[in-house]
Enzyme design. Structure first.
Site, PDB file in Angstrom:
ATOM      1  N   CYS B  87       8.215   3.171  -6.738  1.00  0.00           N
ATOM      2  CA  CYS B  87       8.614   2.576  -8.007  1.00  0.00           C
ATOM      3  C   CYS B  87       9.635   3.472  -8.716  1.00  0.00           C
ATOM      4  O   CYS B  87      10.740   3.634  -8.222  1.00  0.00           O
ATOM      5  CB  CYS B  87       7.380   2.291  -8.861  1.00  0.00           C
ATOM      6  SG  CYS B  87       7.704   1.081 -10.165  1.00  0.00           S
ATOM      7  N   HIS B 195       3.486  -0.541  -5.130  1.00  0.00           N
ATOM      8  CA  HIS B 195       2.629   0.633  -5.317  1.00  0.00           C
ATOM      9  C   HIS B 195       1.491   0.682  -4.294  1.00  0.00           C
ATOM     10  O   HIS B 195       0.408   0.162  -4.563  1.00  0.00           O
ATOM     11  CB  HIS B 195       1.986   0.569  -6.706  1.00  0.00           C
ATOM     12  CG  HIS B 195       2.912   0.885  -7.833  1.00  0.00           C
ATOM     13  ND1 HIS B 195       3.112   2.166  -8.294  1.00  0.00           N
ATOM     14  CD2 HIS B 195       3.691   0.090  -8.592  1.00  0.00           C
ATOM     15  CE1 HIS B 195       3.974   2.144  -9.301  1.00  0.00           C
ATOM     16  NE2 HIS B 195       4.342   0.891  -9.501  1.00  0.00           N
ATOM     17  N   GLU B 197      -0.427   3.084  -3.662  1.00  0.00           N
ATOM     18  CA  GLU B 197      -1.560   3.853  -4.212  1.00  0.00           C
ATOM     19  C   GLU B 197      -2.460   2.991  -5.100  1.00  0.00           C
ATOM     20  O   GLU B 197      -3.559   3.406  -5.447  1.00  0.00           O
ATOM     21  CB  GLU B 197      -1.057   5.094  -4.956  1.00  0.00           C
ATOM     22  CG  GLU B 197      -0.538   4.872  -6.376  1.00  0.00           C
ATOM     23  CD  GLU B 197       0.876   4.292  -6.451  1.00  0.00           C
ATOM     24  OE1 GLU B 197       1.421   3.886  -5.405  1.00  0.00           O
ATOM     25  OE2 GLU B 197       1.432   4.220  -7.569  1.00  0.00           O
TER      26      GLU B 197
END
Lengths: 77, 224
Positions: B87, B195, B197
């Site tokens: 990002c 993302h 994560e």
């Protein structure tokens, strides 16, 4: 001395902000706005004698992203 | 495996990134503040996390990419250290020249924050070894400036070398050729807007992102 740097999107690079501004102008009843391109103006207060090469390097290294943007320097004396 | 997560003023995914890496590797990453000028010896993976570094001043990622720590990240990347930018981290990597192109305002103007379908284009990289080429996965995005731009020559070059790692499988932000993530020439730097994560635990709703970290760790353990 002062210098102004005008940073604008290159031709052919889509400008969603400009498009939204155009729509808003249309919404306000302004007819005939064919296109809007938005950019930014950065004013630099510089030590006297700052070289043109240095100002250009400031633009190329940080103020503009030359992948997508052009810049123009205007010296105000 | 030793890793580091870069922290800029305005980063907000740094701790999520650290948790994801620790879960995969069993080792807590070092958190590196933007003023650091050196990457500690022995670091195998550097993560540049999401957020709004320096308040997105000037352009997303522009100020962060010129911060002291990024010179060290560039030097490490040149030596083959793995670098993952997510990002805002992807924006920092393009602004710093580690990856080609630029990330512009989403074509639809709006901030987009939702799960999106991605197609894995390259499963041969160290980042994507746990995926199948052509596989569709789901990873959340949350960005305003994710509209990938590069000139046609650069896009053809990326595609020709298999450096498009992920593509959006749906319309998201107007990205050129629906590019969601790209690799550098050496294959050791990946930048992506989604993302991973945030898709690492059942509580997140899906674990497609965990496979990226698992594959990375597995590859590094094997080569260590």
């Amino acid at each position: 001395m002062k210098a102004r740097v005008f940073v604008t999107l290159k031709n052919g690079v889509l400008d969603p902000q400009g498009k939204a501004i155009r729509h808003a102008l249309e919404g306000l009843g302004f007819a005939g706005v064919n296109d809007v391109r938005a950019g930014k103006m950065i004013e630099l207060d510089l030590a006297d004698g700052t070289s043109d090469a240095d100002i250009d390097a400031m633009c190329a290294k940080l103020l503009a992203n030359t992948v997508i943007e052009n810049y123009r320097i205007e010296k105000l004396g | 495996m030793k890793s580091a997560v870069i922290v800029f003023p305005g980063s907000n995914c740094d701790r999520d990134m650290a948790v994801a890496i620790e879960q995969a590797s069993g080792v807590k990453p070092v958190m590196l503040w933007h003023r650091e000028t050196e990457i500690p010896a022995g670091i195998d993976l550097i993560a540049v996390p999401g957020g709004f570094s320096y308040g997105d001043y000037l352009r997303s990622g522009a100020m962060a990419s010129r911060s002291p720590v990024m010179a060290a990240v560039k030097a490490a990347a040149d030596k083959g250290v793995m670098v993952l930018g997510v990002c805002n981290g992807f924006q920092v990597l393009t602004e710093s020249g580690l990856l080609p192109g630029a990330l512009m305002r989403n074509a639809g103007i709006h901030f987009v924050c939702r799960d999106v379908a991605l197609t894995v284009e390259n499963s041969q990289s160290a980042f994507t070894s746990r995926y199948q080429a052509g596989e569709q996965i789901t990873i959340p995005v949350a960005h305003h400036d994710g509209n990938y731009f590069a000139d046609a020559v650069t896009l053809d070059w990326l595609e020709g070398e298999g450096r498009v790692a992920f593509r959006y499988a749906e319309s998201v932000n107007g990205s050129a050729r629906n590019i969601a993530g790209i690799l550098n020439e050496g294959g050791n730097v990946l930048g992506m807007m989604p993302h991973p994560e945030r898709a690492c635990e059942p509580a997140h709703g899906n674990t497609d992102g965990a496979r990226m970290f698992a594959g990375l760790v597995e590859g590094m353990m094997a080569s260590a």
